[in-house]
Design a protein around this motif. Structure first.
Motif, PDB file in Angstrom:
ATOM      1  N   VAL A  42       0.840  -1.207   0.000  1.00  0.00           N
ATOM      2  CA  VAL A  42       0.000   0.000   0.000  1.00  0.00           C
ATOM      3  C   VAL A  42       0.870   1.250   0.000  1.00  0.00           C
ATOM      4  N   THR A  46       0.766   3.869  -3.222  1.00  0.00           N
ATOM      5  CA  THR A  46       0.253   5.218  -2.961  1.00  0.00           C
ATOM      6  C   THR A  46       1.380   6.250  -2.956  1.00  0.00           C
ATOM      7  N   GLN A 142      -7.315  11.378  -1.520  1.00  0.00           N
ATOM      8  CA  GLN A 142      -7.619  10.025  -1.081  1.00  0.00           C
ATOM      9  C   GLN A 142      -6.365   9.146  -1.084  1.00  0.00           C
ATOM     10  N   VAL A 143      -5.524   9.311  -2.106  1.00  0.00           N
ATOM     11  CA  VAL A 143      -4.259   8.560  -2.161  1.00  0.00           C
ATOM     12  C   VAL A 143      -3.390   8.908  -0.965  1.00  0.00           C
ATOM     13  N   LEU A 146      -4.833   7.379   2.188  1.00  0.00           N
ATOM     14  CA  LEU A 146      -4.590   5.938   2.177  1.00  0.00           C
ATOM     15  C   LEU A 146      -3.140   5.658   2.561  1.00  0.00           C
ATOM     16  N   HIS A 147      -2.230   6.472   2.077  1.00  0.00           N
ATOM     17  CA  HIS A 147      -0.803   6.328   2.389  1.00  0.00           C
ATOM     18  C   HIS A 147      -0.542   6.545   3.874  1.00  0.00           C
ATOM     19  N   LEU A 150      -4.727   4.646   5.803  1.00  0.00           N
ATOM     20  CA  LEU A 150      -5.600   3.599   5.258  1.00  0.00           C
ATOM     21  C   LEU A 150      -7.052   4.039   5.149  1.00  0.00           C
ATOM     22  N   LEU A 151      -7.298   5.358   5.140  1.00  0.00           N
ATOM     23  CA  LEU A 151      -8.643   5.932   5.022  1.00  0.00           C
ATOM     24  C   LEU A 151      -9.539   5.620   6.218  1.00  0.00           C
ATOM     25  N   GLY A 156      -5.890   3.791  11.635  1.00  0.00           N
ATOM     26  CA  GLY A 156      -5.081   3.491  10.462  1.00  0.00           C
ATOM     27  C   GLY A 156      -3.752   4.193  10.487  1.00  0.00           C
TER      28      GLY A 156
END
Length: 474
Positions: A42, A46, A142-143, A146-147, A150-151, A156
């Motif tokens: 991930v 990302t 969003q990327v 996530l990086h 993890l959203l 996260g």
């Protein structure tokens, strides 16, 4: 008859102690890799995408971000007036982006009454409304989330921080297992050797990638950890207390030009830090610095044209966002986060007089903060252009390839319905240096230290319960 060359001496067989140490290193490498593997993939994907944000976003939103130059640009205040007309009813402007690229659109950010923010884009030459885009929902935001998390928010973020720390264990144990190969083969240890066995090819690729990427991977981890939500905040507080991090409160104040501060409840209401401002990016060093307040203006505030002129007079015209005052007594803030860390700058401007109340520069940072600024720029692929981006992408995708090759070797090796961990040595080697090293690592990263202790206790329990004590071949 020429003399017969002597045969090379046979390679000495590893001692029992060396074999036991290798098995323990492999066991900890396995634990670290098994945990880190999905997060590493991930992070790699990302991170690579976000590194190329300057190239990707114009391809995603060409009708919003790019325009054809035609004549002179309209003044910022006139663009702001048109953006307010185009923005949703009840929305409040928060940001204006300074951009000298003649092909770039003008961007204003508005806070919506129902929550969230929208970027409103205008043609800077005609004032025409180009469209809007949700700040929170755009792909690169969003990327990035996530990086970092993890959203899923704080849980996260903590999980990704923990995974990053365990990458250090994975790298250290991997290098320790590879070191004998370097001593035996020299420079040939950096290239894949002849493959033997069903997993030989994957193993050779894995070893070569690890040898080449170790330094870059460690640099990635160390330059990213100061931005994390748990350890990063604690580290920033320690660096600040030691006068090695952010500028001290009061540093950068322009006492000769500062307007009298607000008093009483109004002063406390406006006493907040840079991290509370609606900025997409800001220098690490200034996140906890206080945003000053001024006496509420008794006259009409300056126009955006005048505020932009104040910023331009400081010889900074791009790489900056201007944040509007939130309430009476607030200041305009220009936050500059360019590719070259030496250009980082934070200005707080009195909206009534246009005088600079506070001016923080790279030279005001402590040595730790300066080092982190350089590390951040390199980590994000910004410091030396496309070459920096390509190097970051190579390291990220190489780490992903290591995770994939490790996964393939594990699947090929593990028995059905079993974890397939490397066997525990029959006798525990002392490995005092490793114990001290892991202890220090756990002390520096406390959250990781707790998990290290838990894994060690679990491993001891498995071994004490008669766990497997023979190591299968890699």
């Amino acid at each position: 008859m020429p003399p017969i060359a002597p045969r090379p001496a046979p390679r000495p067989a590893p001692t029992a102690s060396a074999d036991a140490s290798y098995r323990m290193l492999w066991r900890w490498h396995f634990y670290a890799g098994l945990f880190v593997m999905p997060f590493l993939i991930v992070l790699a994907v990302t991170g690579t995408l976000y590194c190329f944000q300057p190239q990707i976003e114009p391809l995603l939103y060409p009708h919003l971000l790019k325009v054809e130059p035609s004549g002179d640009r309209l003044p910022p205040q006139r663009l702001l007036d048109r953006a307010r007309v185009a923005a949703p009813a009840g929305a409040t402007v928060t940001n204006y982006t300074l951009n000298t690229d003649p092909r770039a659109s003008a961007e204003f950010v508005f806070r919506l009454p129902a929550g969230g923010s929208d970027s409103v884009y205008l043609n800077p030459y005609t004032g025409a409304y180009l469209g809007s885009l949700s700040v929170e929902d755009r792909l690169m935001k969003q990327v990035r989330m996530l990086h970092r998390a993890l959203l899923v928010g704080k849980p996260g973020e903590l999980l990704m921080e923990l995974a990053a720390c365990w990458v250090l264990v994975m790298i250290a144990t991997g290098l320790a297992m590879w070191w004998p190969r370097l001593r035996q083969r020299g420079a040939r240890a950096f290239v894949p050797g002849p493959a033997t066995g069903s997993r030989g090819g994957w193993k050779e690729i894995h070893l070569a990638l690890g040898a080449w990427l170790a330094v870059g991977a460690v640099a990635f981890i160390l330059s990213g950890l100061p931005w994390t939500g748990s350890w990063g905040k604690q580290f920033k507080a320690l660096a600040t207390a030691a006068n090695l991090g952010r500028p001290a409160d009061g540093q950068g104040d322009m006492h000769a030009h500062a307007a009298p501060p607000a008093s009483g409840a109004d002063h406390m209401k406006h006493h907040h830090t840079m991290e509370s401002l609606p900025l997409a990016d800001m220098p690490w060093a200034v996140g906890l610095t206080t945003v000053p307040s001024v006496a509420p203006a008794k006259t009409a505030p300056l126009t955006l044209d005048q505020i932009v002129a104040v910023v331009a007079a400081q010889d900074i015209t791009t790489g900056c966002q201007v944040v509007f005052p939130k309430a009476p007594g607030g200041v305009y803030t220009a936050s500059c986060f360019p590719a070259d860390p030496r250009g980082e700058r934070t200005l707080h401007i009195d909206p009534a007089s246009g005088q600079v109340v506070k001016d923080l520069r790279f030279a005001d940072y402590g040595p730790v903060a300066q080092a982190i600024s350089y590390g951040t720029s390199l980590h994000m692929g910004r410091y030396f252009g496309l070459a920096n981006q390509l190097i970051c992408a190579a390291i990220s995708l190489g780490l992903m390839a290591m995770a994939v090759t490790g996964l393939v070797m594990w699947i090929q090796r593990k028995p059905a319905r079993k974890l397939g961990a490397p066997g525990h040595p029959a006798a525990l080697p002392p490995m005092r240096a490793w114990a001290i090293g892991l202890g220090l690592l756990g002390a520096v990263f406390p959250m990781m230290g707790v998990t290290l202790l838990l894994v060690w206790l679990l491993d001891r329990r498995i071994a004490g319960a008669g766990g497997v004590r023979t190591a299968p071949t890699v």
